[in-house]
Write a protein that holds these residues in place. Structure first.
Motif, PDB file in Angstrom:
ATOM      1  N   GLU A  81       5.328  75.601   9.630  1.00 33.83           N
ATOM      2  CA  GLU A  81       4.913  74.629  10.660  1.00 33.83           C
ATOM      3  C   GLU A  81       4.153  73.431  10.056  1.00 33.83           C
ATOM      4  OE1 GLU A  81       5.301  73.466  14.288  1.00 33.83           O
ATOM      5  OE2 GLU A  81       6.043  75.431  13.667  1.00 33.83           O
TER       6      GLU A  81
ATOM      7  N   GLN B 267       6.608  71.084   8.659  1.00 35.32           N
ATOM      8  CA  GLN B 267       7.509  70.483   9.661  1.00 35.32           C
ATOM      9  C   GLN B 267       6.840  69.294  10.339  1.00 35.32           C
ATOM     10  OE1 GLN B 267       9.636  72.916  12.434  1.00 35.32           O
ATOM     11  NE2 GLN B 267       9.890  74.609  11.001  1.00 35.32           N
ATOM     12  N   LYS B 268       5.522  69.369  10.452  1.00 33.68           N
ATOM     13  CA  LYS B 268       4.758  68.287  11.078  1.00 33.68           C
ATOM     14  C   LYS B 268       5.050  66.939  10.390  1.00 33.68           C
ATOM     15  CE  LYS B 268       0.128  67.177  11.773  1.00 33.68           C
ATOM     16  NZ  LYS B 268      -1.194  67.354  11.222  1.00 33.68           N
TER      17      LYS B 268
END
Ligand code: GAL
Length: 415
Positions: A119, A122-123
Motif C-alpha cells: 500500500e 501504491q500511494k
C-alpha cells in the motif's frame, strides 16, 4: 520505373527497420552511477537485452536524483522526454498531475500488481486510481553502516541510544580516526536529518513535522534538540566533507578511514561491490533510537507517454521490473528490498533479511513513514525548502534556534 520501385521498396524497408529498432529500445534516465548502483542497473539492462530490447543509457550523476530531475525537466520542456525515468515519491505524482505519464493500468491488471505491491508504494505509483509507474525496490534511510574491524579494535558495541552513539563517536575521535564519513551535499545532510529527527522526537514527531507539516511541531523545542544533535554530527566529520559524493564517504568506512556512515541502504551496494560481507567486514544497524521504525523511499520507473497507448518496450520494461525473479536479482545487489510482498528473503544477506523484516514490522505497527530527504514526505518544493535550512545549519550559517525559525517559515511559504 523499375529503379524507382526498388528505391521505394528499400526506403520502406529502412523505415520499417528503423521503427522496429525504435520500438525495441528504451531510453532510461537515471542517477545510478556509483559502482554498486551501476552493478544493480546492469541486472536490469541484461534482463531487457535478453528479451531483445536495447538500452539507451541516460545517466545523470548526483546522488538522490536532484540533478536528474533538473535534466528531466529540460528534456520534457524541449519536447523530447526519455522513455523511462527513475523517480521518487512525490515527483511521480507531480508528473502524473501534469498528464505526462503513460497509463500502465491494463498491464498492472493483467499482472496483478494491486495484490503484491505494498500500500505504501501504491500511494506513489498510482494517480487517480491508475498505475503510472513501476516500483523497483524499497530503500530505507535510517541506517548506520560501520567498519567492524574499527569498532572491534576500539571495543565499541553497536550503539542503541543517542548517548551510546555519542560515546562511540568520542572513542573513535580519541583514537585519531574520523568518526563519521559524510558528504556535505544538501540531500546527504537531509538524509542524516531524517534519522536524527526520528530518533530525537519519535515517530509521531516525525510524522507531524515532515508529513503533516504542523507548524508547532516544526517550531518545537524537540526540533531545536534535533538541530543541536546535527551540530554534534558536524563536529564528528572530517575537514574535507564538503561536496563529497556519498559513495566516496562509504569508501572511507570500507577502507577503515572512518567508523560510521549514516546513509540509506544503497550504501550496502558499495560494500558488496568492494567484496565485503555483512557482519564480517561491516555492520548495518538502525540509527540509535529508531530500531522499530523505518523511513522509506522507493525507486520507481515512470514511463513518459509517447502516444495514446503505452509503448511495447515500456510495457516490457515494467513487466521485467515487477517480475519476482528480477526483484530478487536486482535488490540483492542494490542493497534495497523487494517492492513486492511475495518475494522470499532466502537470497538476501543479513542486512537484506533485516531490511525486509523491519519493513514488514514497521508497516504493521504503523511505524513506516515516507522519507523527507528522499521525496516521500512532501513535494519537491517543500523538500528543497527543508534541505536549504538543514544545510545552512549544518554549515554553521544558523544556530539551532534560528534554524527552527527558518524551518517554520520555509515550510509555510512553500507548502
Ligand atoms: C536515492 C535512491 C537510491 C540511490 C540513492 C543515491 O534517492 O533512491 O536508489 O540511488 O539515491 O544515489
Amino acid at each position: 520505373m523499375r529503379k524507382l520501385t526498388t528505391m521505394m521498396t528499400a526506403a520502406a524497408a529502412l523505415m520499417a527497420a528503423s521503427s522496429s529498432i525504435q520500438a525495441q529500445e528504451v531510453e532510461v534516465l537515471h542517477w545510478w552511477t556509483s559502482g554498486g548502483e551501476a552493478a544493480a542497473l546492469n541486472v536490469l539492462k541484461e534482463d531487457l537485452e535478453s528479451q531483445g530490447i536495447g538500452w539507451q543509457d541516460m545517466p545523470v550523476a548526483g546522488g538522490g536524483g536532484t540533478q536528474a530531475m533538473t535534466v528531466l525537466r529540460a528534456r520534457v520542456t524541449s519536447g523530447n522526454p526519455p522513455t523511462a525515468v527513475q523517480m521518487l515519491g512525490f515527483d511521480i505524482l507531480d508528473w502524473a498531475n501534469e498528464g505526462a505519464l503513460a497509463d500502465l493500468n491494463i498491464l498492472a491488471g493483467m499482472e496483478g500488481w494491486d495484490d503484491v505491491v505494498p500500500e505504501a508504494l501504491q500511494k506513489f505509483a498510482k494517480h487517480d486510481g491508475k498505475w503510472v509507474s513501476a516500483p523497483v525496490n524499497v530503500h530505507s534511510t535510517n541506517w548506520v553502516w560501520a567498519n567492524k574491524a574499527v569498532l572491534d579494535e576500539l571495543g565499541i558495541a553497536v550503539p542503541t541510544t543517542w548517548d551510546e552513539f555519542v560515546a562511540a563517536l568520542d572513542k573513535v575521535k580519541a583514537a585519531g580516526k574520523t568518526p563519521i564519513a559524510h558528504g556535505g551535499q544538501a540531500w546527504q545532510d537531509a538524509t542524516v536529518f531524517d534519522a536524527i529527527a526520528l530518533s530525537t522526537g519519535g515517530p509521531d514527531f516525525y510524522k507531524k513535522a515532515f508529513i503533516d507539516l504542523d507548524p508547532d511541531t516544526l517550531g518545537s523545542d524537540t526540533m531545536k534538540e534535533a538541530f543541536d544533535r546535527m551540530a554534534v554530527i558536524r563536529d564528528n566529520v572530517d575537514d574535507n566533507f564538503s561536496g563529497r559524493d556519498w559513495n566516496l564517504a562509504t569508501a572511507m568506512v570500507i577502507n577503515g578511514d572512518a567508523a560510521f556512515q549514516m546513509m540509506g541502504d544503497w550504501a550496502k551496494g558499495e560494500f558488496l561491490n568492494a567484496g565485503k560481507t555483512p557482519d564480517e567486514d561491516f555492520l548495518c544497524f538502525r540509527f540509535p533510537g529508531t530500531q522499530d521504525q523505518v523511513t522509506f523511499n522507493a525507486d520507481q520507473f515512470a514511463m513518459f507517454a509517447q502516444g495514446p497507448e503505452v509503448g511495447k518496450e515500456q510495457a516490457a520494461l515494467a513487466t521485467a521490473i515487477l517480475s519476482p525473479g528480477f526483484q530478487t536479482a536486482f535488490n540483492v545487489v542494490k542493497g534495497s528490498v523487494p517492492a513486492r510482498t511475495d518475494v522470499s528473503d532466502e537470497a538476501f544477506d543479513a542486512c537484506g533479511k533485516k531490511g525486509m523484516a523491519d519493513l514488514k514490522a514497521a508497516a504493521s505497527s504503523g511505524n513506516l513513514y515516507g522519507s523527507m530527504a528522499h521525496g516521500h514526505a512532501n513535494p519537491a518544493s517543500v523538500k528543497n525548502a527543508i534541505y536549504d535550512v538543514v544545510t545552512a545549519h549544518f554549515n554553521g550559517e544558523y544556530d539551532s534556534a534560528t534554524a527552527v525559525d527558518e524551518l517554520v517559515t520555509a515550510v509555510e511559504i512553500n507548502k
